[in-house]
Design an enzyme around this catalytic site. Structure first.
Site, PDB file in Angstrom:
ATOM      1  N   HIS A  93      22.505 -30.423  31.311  1.00 54.00           N
ATOM      2  CA  HIS A  93      21.785 -31.675  31.055  1.00 54.00           C
ATOM      3  C   HIS A  93      22.216 -32.312  29.750  1.00 54.00           C
ATOM      4  O   HIS A  93      22.767 -31.656  28.860  1.00 54.00           O
ATOM      5  CB  HIS A  93      20.271 -31.431  31.031  1.00 54.00           C
ATOM      6  CG  HIS A  93      19.826 -30.573  29.877  1.00 54.00           C
ATOM      7  ND1 HIS A  93      20.009 -29.214  29.839  1.00 54.00           N
ATOM      8  CD2 HIS A  93      19.218 -30.894  28.708  1.00 54.00           C
ATOM      9  CE1 HIS A  93      19.525 -28.723  28.703  1.00 54.00           C
ATOM     10  NE2 HIS A  93      19.056 -29.732  27.991  1.00 54.00           N
ATOM     11  N   ASP A 129      20.094 -34.400  26.792  1.00 54.49           N
ATOM     12  CA  ASP A 129      18.672 -34.418  26.461  1.00 54.49           C
ATOM     13  C   ASP A 129      18.021 -35.779  26.774  1.00 54.49           C
ATOM     14  O   ASP A 129      18.558 -36.836  26.429  1.00 54.49           O
ATOM     15  CB  ASP A 129      18.464 -34.087  24.974  1.00 54.49           C
ATOM     16  CG  ASP A 129      18.758 -32.615  24.671  1.00 54.49           C
ATOM     17  OD1 ASP A 129      18.596 -31.780  25.579  1.00 54.49           O
ATOM     18  OD2 ASP A 129      19.153 -32.311  23.528  1.00 54.49           O
ATOM     19  N   HIS A 147      24.764 -29.901  27.937  1.00 51.04           N
ATOM     20  CA  HIS A 147      24.691 -28.507  27.498  1.00 51.04           C
ATOM     21  C   HIS A 147      23.859 -27.685  28.473  1.00 51.04           C
ATOM     22  O   HIS A 147      23.146 -28.226  29.326  1.00 51.04           O
ATOM     23  CB  HIS A 147      24.175 -28.384  26.064  1.00 51.04           C
ATOM     24  CG  HIS A 147      22.852 -29.056  25.834  1.00 51.04           C
ATOM     25  ND1 HIS A 147      22.735 -30.423  25.660  1.00 51.04           N
ATOM     26  CD2 HIS A 147      21.594 -28.565  25.761  1.00 51.04           C
ATOM     27  CE1 HIS A 147      21.465 -30.733  25.481  1.00 51.04           C
ATOM     28  NE2 HIS A 147      20.743 -29.630  25.549  1.00 51.04           N
ATOM     29  N   ARG A 176      14.462 -27.645  17.740  1.00 50.03           N
ATOM     30  CA  ARG A 176      15.336 -28.822  17.810  1.00 50.03           C
ATOM     31  C   ARG A 176      14.685 -30.015  17.123  1.00 50.03           C
ATOM     32  O   ARG A 176      13.483 -30.248  17.279  1.00 50.03           O
ATOM     33  CB  ARG A 176      15.585 -29.173  19.277  1.00 50.03           C
ATOM     34  CG  ARG A 176      16.598 -30.279  19.474  1.00 50.03           C
ATOM     35  CD  ARG A 176      16.759 -30.598  20.946  1.00 50.03           C
ATOM     36  NE  ARG A 176      15.834 -31.633  21.362  1.00 50.03           N
ATOM     37  CZ  ARG A 176      15.485 -31.863  22.635  1.00 50.03           C
ATOM     38  NH1 ARG A 176      15.961 -31.117  23.611  1.00 50.03           N
ATOM     39  NH2 ARG A 176      14.653 -32.832  22.926  1.00 50.03           N
TER      40      ARG A 176
HETATM   41  O1  LIG Z   1      18.149 -23.072  24.032  1.00 52.39           O
HETATM   42  C1  LIG Z   1      19.222 -23.624  23.828  1.00 52.39           C
HETATM   43  O2  LIG Z   1      20.211 -23.031  23.401  1.00 52.39           O
HETATM   44  C2  LIG Z   1      19.363 -25.093  24.122  1.00 52.39           C
HETATM   45  C3  LIG Z   1      18.064 -25.686  24.528  1.00 52.39           C
HETATM   46  C4  LIG Z   1      18.173 -27.149  24.838  1.00 52.39           C
HETATM   47  O3  LIG Z   1      18.512 -27.549  25.915  1.00 52.39           O
HETATM   48  C5  LIG Z   1      17.880 -28.110  23.770  1.00 52.39           C
HETATM   49  O4  LIG Z   1      17.514 -27.704  22.660  1.00 52.39           O
HETATM   50  O5  LIG Z   1      18.025 -29.311  24.008  1.00 52.39           O
HETATM   51 FE   LIG Z   2      18.676 -29.696  25.885  1.00 57.09          FE
END
Ligand SMILES: O=C(O)CCC(=O)C(=O)O
Ligand SMILES: [Fe+2]
Length: 322
Positions: free
Chosen positions: A117, A119, A273, A288
């Site tokens: 995806h 974000d 990602h 994040r």
């Molecule tokens: O947990 C992760 O490494 C990535 C998670 C994720 O998709 C994000 O933080 O946007």
């Molecule tokens: Fe993400």
């Protein structure tokens, strides 16, 4: 058979490290198409302008950059650094994360954002940049993989470019689970589906968007795509699979093995990602902070269109708390 090229004819091995104009800051390229580690930076709100400019330039060029040894960061300094990259957006448009800015990604049931995806593509102002900090890592597994959506566009044959250049996709936070891999949890799986889709958003984005800073063309797709405008579900699935396979081709990706103190920052306008759910039931926590982005623009200059959801409220929320 003997090779005509002897080892001694080869240029001496040297790391792909580039010094920058900021003293002590080095960019170590990790792959031909995506990824770099930036050394010599102590992240925080107090970085000098020259270092911020070098970090941004490396991000735009390599799409995802990593910083090791940032153990000094806490939520406030993590946020202060992210703010140097641009105005922040809300932690999440629908999920109550318990914080305005920090989006906690936690898992102890083997769940992760294990679907490809970009974000928050279900709103019109897709975030520009995400800054992710490792808080608690499992003893094995839990890597994250990024893919370069600009390189994927550039590798398309002329016939496939012609197909996508005027194609639009509807993105939603209420996706069609029937089409998804059984093992795949929704991105941000630590929040319930009900919470995640409490407020329905649907936005129509051009499949090819022009990057507001680099002018590069990228493919805007990923897990939140519901269908392509004017195509039925079977047709949409076929084209989605074809394009996603191009994006996630291994040569187009970089897999990061997290260490404590690591920070990853990606250009959300040029990447997808996937967090690999291979750490059993062990606890994993990441945090994040998300930098606000522009409304995507197509090659023809048309902007993304909100179909459902109060996108204005989302924007106002941003302004109120920035
Ligand atoms: O947990 C992760 O490494 C990535 C998670 C994720 O998709 C994000 O933080 O946007
Ligand atoms: Fe993400």
């Amino acid at each position: 058979m003997t090779s005509t090229l002897e080892h001694r004819d080869l240029a001496p091995t040297r790391p792909a490290t580039r010094a920058t104009s900021a003293p002590g800051v080095e960019v170590h390229q990790l792959g031909a198409r995506i990824g770099a580690r930036i050394d010599g930076v102590r992240l925080g709100g107090d970085l000098d302008a020259g270092t911020v400019a070098e970090v941004r330039a490396a991000l735009l060029r390599h799409k995802v950059v990593f910083f090791r040894g940032q153990d000094h960061l806490d939520d406030d300094s993590h946020q202060a650094f992210a703010e140097r990259m641009g105005p922040l957006t809300t932690a999440h448009p629908t999920v109550n994360t318990g914080s305005k800015r920090i989006f906690k990604v936690t898992a102890d049931k083997g769940m992760a954002a294990n679907a490809w995806h970009t974000d928050v593509t279900f709103v019109d102002r897709v975030p520009a940049i995400s800054v992710l900090r490792a808080i608690h890592l499992p003893p094995y597994g839990g890597n994250t993989v990024w893919a370069n959506t600009v390189a994927a566009y550039e590798a398309l044959t002329p016939s496939l470019r012609a197909l996508v250049e005027d194609l639009w996709a509807v993105h939603t936070n209420s996706y069609d689970y029937a089409q998804r891999d059984e093992e795949s949890e929704e991105p941000d799986a630590n929040y319930s589906r009900a919470d995640f889709a409490a407020q329905l958003f649907e936005t129509e984005h051009p499949v090819v968007r022009v990057h507001p800073e680099t002018g590069e063309r990228s493919l805007t797709l990923g897990h939140f795509v519901k269908h392509f405008t004017g195509l039925n579900s079977a047709e949409s699935t076929a084209i989605f699979t074809l394009l996603q396979n191009r994006i996630t081709k291994l040569e187009n990706t970089l897999r990061w093995v997290w260490q404590p103190g690591d920070v990853a920052m990606w250009d959300n306008r040029a990447t997808q990602h996937y967090a690999v759910a291979d750490f059993g039931t062990q606890y994993r926590e990441m945090r994040r902070i998300t930098v606000a982005g522009d409304v995507p623009v197509s090659i023809g200059g048309e902007r993304s269109r909100v179909l459902r959801g109060d996108a204005e409220a989302y924007s106002r929320l941003d302004e109120l708390i920035s």
